[in-house]
Design a protein around this motif. Sequence first.
Motif, short mmCIF file in Angstrom:
data_model
loop_
_atom_site.label_atom_id
_atom_site.label_comp_id
_atom_site.label_asym_id
_atom_site.label_seq_id
_atom_site.Cartn_x
_atom_site.Cartn_y
_atom_site.Cartn_z
N ALA A 1 74.92 85.72 53.69
CA ALA A 1 74.34 85.18 55.14
C ALA A 1 74.09 83.77 55.33
O ALA A 1 74.68 82.92 54.84
CB ALA A 1 73.25 86.24 55.90
N CYS A 2 73.02 83.33 56.09
CA CYS A 2 72.76 82.06 56.19
C CYS A 2 72.52 81.36 54.80
O CYS A 2 72.55 79.85 54.92
CB CYS A 2 71.52 81.83 57.44
N ALA A 3 71.98 81.87 53.91
CA ALA A 3 72.05 81.33 52.47
C ALA A 3 73.28 81.27 51.59
O ALA A 3 73.12 80.62 50.53
CB ALA A 3 70.94 81.97 51.61
N GLY A 4 74.50 81.60 52.54
CA GLY A 4 75.70 81.97 51.60
C GLY A 4 76.14 80.37 50.93
O GLY A 4 76.61 80.39 49.99
N PHE A 5 75.94 79.36 51.70
CA PHE A 5 76.65 78.14 51.10
C PHE A 5 75.72 77.60 50.10
O PHE A 5 76.34 77.17 48.98
CB PHE A 5 76.45 77.12 52.33
N LEU A 6 74.43 77.92 50.23
CA LEU A 6 73.74 77.72 49.23
C LEU A 6 73.90 78.49 47.88
O LEU A 6 74.00 77.75 46.63
CB LEU A 6 72.32 77.65 49.52
N SER B 1 68.45 87.97 73.66
CA SER B 1 67.63 87.43 72.71
C SER B 1 68.29 87.02 71.27
O SER B 1 67.65 86.27 70.40
CB SER B 1 66.52 88.51 72.24
N THR B 2 69.39 87.44 71.09
CA THR B 2 70.29 86.70 69.99
C THR B 2 71.61 86.15 70.56
O THR B 2 71.71 84.88 69.94
CB THR B 2 70.84 88.04 69.32
N CYS B 3 72.25 86.30 71.71
CA CYS B 3 73.47 85.65 72.00
C CYS B 3 73.35 84.38 72.23
O CYS B 3 74.19 83.18 71.88
CB CYS B 3 74.25 86.19 73.14
N VAL B 4 72.12 83.72 72.48
CA VAL B 4 71.90 82.40 72.74
C VAL B 4 71.78 81.56 71.54
O VAL B 4 71.52 80.01 71.46
CB VAL B 4 70.63 81.97 73.54
N LEU B 5 71.55 82.34 70.27
CA LEU B 5 71.27 81.43 69.11
C LEU B 5 72.27 81.10 68.57
O LEU B 5 72.33 80.03 67.53
CB LEU B 5 70.41 82.39 68.31
N PHE B 6 73.63 81.59 68.29
CA PHE B 6 74.49 81.47 67.42
C PHE B 6 75.64 80.62 67.80
O PHE B 6 76.11 80.41 69.09
CB PHE B 6 74.97 82.60 66.80
N ASN C 1 72.96 78.10 65.55
CA ASN C 1 72.83 78.37 64.22
C ASN C 1 74.40 79.11 63.72
O ASN C 1 74.79 79.81 64.38
CB ASN C 1 72.04 79.62 64.28
N MET C 2 74.86 78.29 62.88
CA MET C 2 76.11 78.47 62.29
C MET C 2 76.14 79.15 60.95
O MET C 2 77.10 79.25 60.31
CB MET C 2 76.95 77.35 62.17
N SER C 3 74.66 79.93 60.60
CA SER C 3 74.73 80.59 59.54
C SER C 3 75.29 79.89 58.15
O SER C 3 74.77 78.69 57.99
CB SER C 3 75.64 82.08 59.51
#
Length: 321
Positions: A110-115, A151-156, A278-280
């Motif tokens: 997920a969002c830690a994937g690149f790292l 609550s989620t669609c605005v974030l990504f 937020n692009m994960s």
Amino acid sequence: MAIKIMGTGSALPEKIMTNEDMTQLVDTSDAWIRERTGIGSRHISTGETVVSLAAQACRRALENAGREAAETELLLVATCTPERGIPCAACQVQSELGAARAVAFDLNAACAGFLFALHTAWAYIEAGIYRNALVVGSEVLSKIVDWTDRSTCVLFGDGAGAVWVERSERGGIRGFVQHSDGNKGAVLQCDSRELHNPFASVPSQTPYIQMDGREVFAFAVRQVPACIQEALEQAQMTVQDVDLYVLHQANKRIIEGIYKRLGAEPEKFPINLDRVGNMSSAAIPVLLDELNREGKLKEGMLLVLSGFGAGLTYGACVLEW
Ligand code: ACO
């Protein structure tokens, strides 16, 4: 010999969606989104894919490093939104690039994937198995967002970033830590395909992103500073030694919570989530590429990269640019 990032690249979909555009879809406002998240707009795919964005980011990273695709020995794509179950996105990117020699595979944290992918590349190069790697974070999160859930669609947002990594005489990665907490998986989740075979038919419980925003917030603000401290200790550095903290761009208030807990100066925490959301897994390499192209990364600077997200997964890397 050190292992160093020698080139960066990124690619974003053409279509920009503002908070104002968002108000046409769900009951929200520019003021609410900005105040709670810091996000003003994001790029949304109108046809760009995880593979096309990743390939474009890779071409730019290769050009920036002065390398050819054919030289690539390892190609890792971190993504949680691949177009296909098989073949993996990395093999499709390999084909688009003509990186025929590369060993290519995907990695999902997920969002830690690149790292986590960067750490994997580091380990392969350190072990002498490969001499270089293209490490990519690429996401089209707009495919798995519930566009009726304010609550989620605005974030990504959608996008991709890539780095070229190889051995170098100076600088490079000094410390690396990674953690996973599978017991907290329900905090942020999204099912893939349903089970449907001759013996069973089980529909997806959560075909779109579902998130307990407060839990994610509390986790990030608590665990990320501790994890950064751990990586700094490993590198025998202190919070004050660091020139820039390139953090996962989830939310401005999370970043504020992190620098307050660390006791670090806010100006050391660059932010682009106001423009890209937020692009994960793409967040860190896209921000890194922007900083690099703006000439803000000078040789010898000390950077901390830190990613955190669904899993839960989190990690930090200390490196000399
Ligand atoms: N517009 C207007 N109102 C909204 C919106 C919106 N987009 N979204 C939620 N609300 C409302 C809620 O319905 C609720 O209304 P109610 O009080 O009438 O029930 C009110 O706002 C408060 O909702 P909360 O969820 O309590 O709002 P909160 O202050 O916690 O902010 C947020 C929500 C921004 C998601 C916050 O919890 C957060 O930042 N969490 C971190 C999550 C995150 O960044 N996730 C990214 C993915 S994970 C990662 O990358 C690590």
